[in-house]
Design an enzyme around this catalytic site. Sequence first.
Site, PDB file in Angstrom:
ATOM      1  N   ASN A 229      -6.610  -3.151 -10.266  1.00 20.08           N
ATOM      2  CA  ASN A 229      -7.443  -4.302  -9.892  1.00 20.08           C
ATOM      3  C   ASN A 229      -8.907  -3.998 -10.182  1.00 20.08           C
ATOM      4  O   ASN A 229      -9.241  -2.918 -10.664  1.00 20.08           O
ATOM      5  CB  ASN A 229      -7.210  -4.656  -8.417  1.00 20.08           C
ATOM      6  CG  ASN A 229      -7.519  -3.479  -7.525  1.00 20.08           C
ATOM      7  OD1 ASN A 229      -8.637  -2.989  -7.480  1.00 20.08           O
ATOM      8  ND2 ASN A 229      -6.497  -2.986  -6.814  1.00 20.08           N
ATOM      9  N   LYS A 358      -4.935  -9.820  10.273  1.00 17.34           N
ATOM     10  CA  LYS A 358      -4.673  -8.445   9.794  1.00 17.34           C
ATOM     11  C   LYS A 358      -5.106  -7.403  10.822  1.00 17.34           C
ATOM     12  O   LYS A 358      -4.486  -6.348  10.943  1.00 17.34           O
ATOM     13  CB  LYS A 358      -5.407  -8.191   8.474  1.00 17.34           C
ATOM     14  CG  LYS A 358      -4.682  -8.821   7.314  1.00 17.34           C
ATOM     15  CD  LYS A 358      -5.394  -8.630   5.999  1.00 17.34           C
ATOM     16  CE  LYS A 358      -4.714  -9.523   4.964  1.00 17.34           C
ATOM     17  NZ  LYS A 358      -5.415  -9.541   3.705  1.00 17.34           N
ATOM     18  N   LYS A 362      -2.025  -5.061  11.716  1.00 17.70           N
ATOM     19  CA  LYS A 362      -2.086  -3.659  11.274  1.00 17.70           C
ATOM     20  C   LYS A 362      -2.568  -2.727  12.382  1.00 17.70           C
ATOM     21  O   LYS A 362      -2.802  -1.543  12.137  1.00 17.70           O
ATOM     22  CB  LYS A 362      -2.992  -3.539  10.040  1.00 17.70           C
ATOM     23  CG  LYS A 362      -2.495  -4.353   8.843  1.00 17.70           C
ATOM     24  CD  LYS A 362      -3.207  -3.955   7.557  1.00 17.70           C
ATOM     25  CE  LYS A 362      -2.796  -4.874   6.413  1.00 17.70           C
ATOM     26  NZ  LYS A 362      -2.934  -4.252   5.103  1.00 17.70           N
TER      27      LYS A 362
HETATM   28  O1  C5P Z   1      -3.134  -6.638   3.435  1.00 15.63           O
HETATM   29  P1  C5P Z   1      -4.386  -6.377   2.677  1.00 15.63           P
HETATM   30  O2  C5P Z   1      -4.187  -5.643   1.397  1.00 15.63           O
HETATM   31  O3  C5P Z   1      -5.279  -7.557   2.496  1.00 15.63           O
HETATM   32  O4  C5P Z   1      -5.186  -5.444   3.676  1.00 15.63           O
HETATM   33  C1  C5P Z   1      -6.413  -4.873   3.318  1.00 15.63           C
HETATM   34  C2  C5P Z   1      -6.621  -3.607   4.076  1.00 15.63           C
HETATM   35  O5  C5P Z   1      -5.443  -2.819   4.044  1.00 15.63           O
HETATM   36  C3  C5P Z   1      -7.673  -2.768   3.417  1.00 15.63           C
HETATM   37  O6  C5P Z   1      -8.321  -2.027   4.423  1.00 15.63           O
HETATM   38  C4  C5P Z   1      -6.872  -1.877   2.495  1.00 15.63           C
HETATM   39  O7  C5P Z   1      -7.585  -0.673   2.204  1.00 15.63           O
HETATM   40  C5  C5P Z   1      -5.638  -1.627   3.298  1.00 15.63           C
HETATM   41  N1  C5P Z   1      -4.400  -1.421   2.534  1.00 15.63           N
HETATM   42  C6  C5P Z   1      -3.789  -0.180   2.565  1.00 15.63           C
HETATM   43  N2  C5P Z   1      -2.622   0.016   1.884  1.00 15.63           N
HETATM   44  C7  C5P Z   1      -2.050  -0.962   1.208  1.00 15.63           C
HETATM   45  C8  C5P Z   1      -2.669  -2.220   1.159  1.00 15.63           C
HETATM   46  C9  C5P Z   1      -3.841  -2.426   1.829  1.00 15.63           C
HETATM   47  O8  C5P Z   1      -4.327   0.744   3.190  1.00 15.63           O
HETATM   48  N3  C5P Z   1      -0.929  -0.731   0.540  1.00 15.63           N
END
Ligand code: C5P
Length: 430
Positions: A229, A358, A362
């Site tokens: 990305n 989130k 999380k």
């Molecule tokens: O779910 P999303 O990707 O939007 O969440 C963003 C947060 O989750 C960020 O802090 C990102 O660094 C973390 N993240 C992670 N591992 C993943 C996906 C996202 O630590 N596989």
Amino acid sequence: MFQANQASFSMATLNGKNILLGITGGIAAYKSAELCRLLRKQNAVVRVVMTRGACEFISPLTFQALSGNPVHTQLLDSDAEAGMGHIELAKWPDLIIVAPATANFIAKYSQGLADDLLLTLLIASTAPVAIAPAMNQAMWSNPLTQRNIRELQTALLEQVTFLGPAEGEQACGDIGAGRMLEASELCDAVEEVLAVLLDADAGPLSGQRVVITAGPTREAIDPVRYISNHSSGKMGYALAAACAEQGADVVLVSGPVQIERPKQVKVAMVESATEMMSSVDQEIALGCDIFISAAAVADYSPVMVADQKMKKKGEDDVVLNLTQNVDIVATVAARPSKPYVVGFAAETNDVLNYAKGKLVKKNLDMIVANDVSRSDIGFNSDHNAVHIITANEIIEVPKQSKKELARSIVKSIVLNSKTRKSTTKLDKKG
Ligand code: C5P
């Protein structure tokens, strides 16, 4: 006035510190040879400056051998000035200790005289100064000496600390105050003065270990292709620098980016989400008070990674089977003894609601939400505007450089992580 006491600080305080040992003309100069040896033993870098009187009592050669550096004796010596001039010498030390300090030296220093190398560099230096007086008891108690000491302490309150003197038998046979402290007491006192100064300098995150993820991940399709990305890593790197500025011990687990490594930050470079997870695991096992997940971790990676470069087979469409990657931040936040966990939410719409969702899903302590639909901020930009969201509040931080923004976020982390710690303690008690 400082009195030597039991040393309760770490041996590492003197490690690598630049100590300038000034020696004036007194019989106690022989004790300074031992002081020089003890400072070196604790891995301090020692440079010695001797007055003409000091050289009458003990040879500069002794201090050259003990300090491992040339001894400075002359103010106007062209050779010495070419090596390290008096102004350079004044800027060099983390601390200056004058031991022994005679009544004459104290009198001159208190009046701002600069008629030899030691006095000149003292006047030119902003380094902390420790003074270990050594003189006959009558000279010590003489009102003129006491007045000079008072004047020196008043004028240079923040800079000068007196170490001793001790009471006891003197070289001349008198008994009373004026003996220089012993070398080991002076060495401990120097450590203590430095430890106090280091504490005062240390930021609010001093003693805390912070692990930060940054940048994109790359998920291999075959040896030459990958899914990734647009994350530049700038936000994570700025956060690492801001945490280090506040005194934290920082580890940056970084995906592939082209950014200069921040100073005083340990960097572990990784490629895929799986590698990032195992690097984070390793670092957290070493201790982690705060975990900041700023990486744009790829959500999916190919189920199969081809050993060889994949060839076109004539089809118009290719199907790539993807599997979901581990959620690093959620994994860290799910641990029973989790650090203070901060996540990021890059959203294109309904930013606050998605971010709040989130935070809860999380199990994060804080989430920093930004709107990536705006072209002037976010990915690859040097600027960003965010909302800092915790269970109790939402703070809007307007558009600013990622460096400034990182400082604002770290300030919030400092405040909120401290509050969480104290409420956790209360919860445990209750
Ligand atoms: O779910 P999303 O990707 O939007 O969440 C963003 C947060 O989750 C960020 O802090 C990102 O660094 C973390 N993240 C992670 N591992 C993943 C996906 C996202 O630590 N596989």
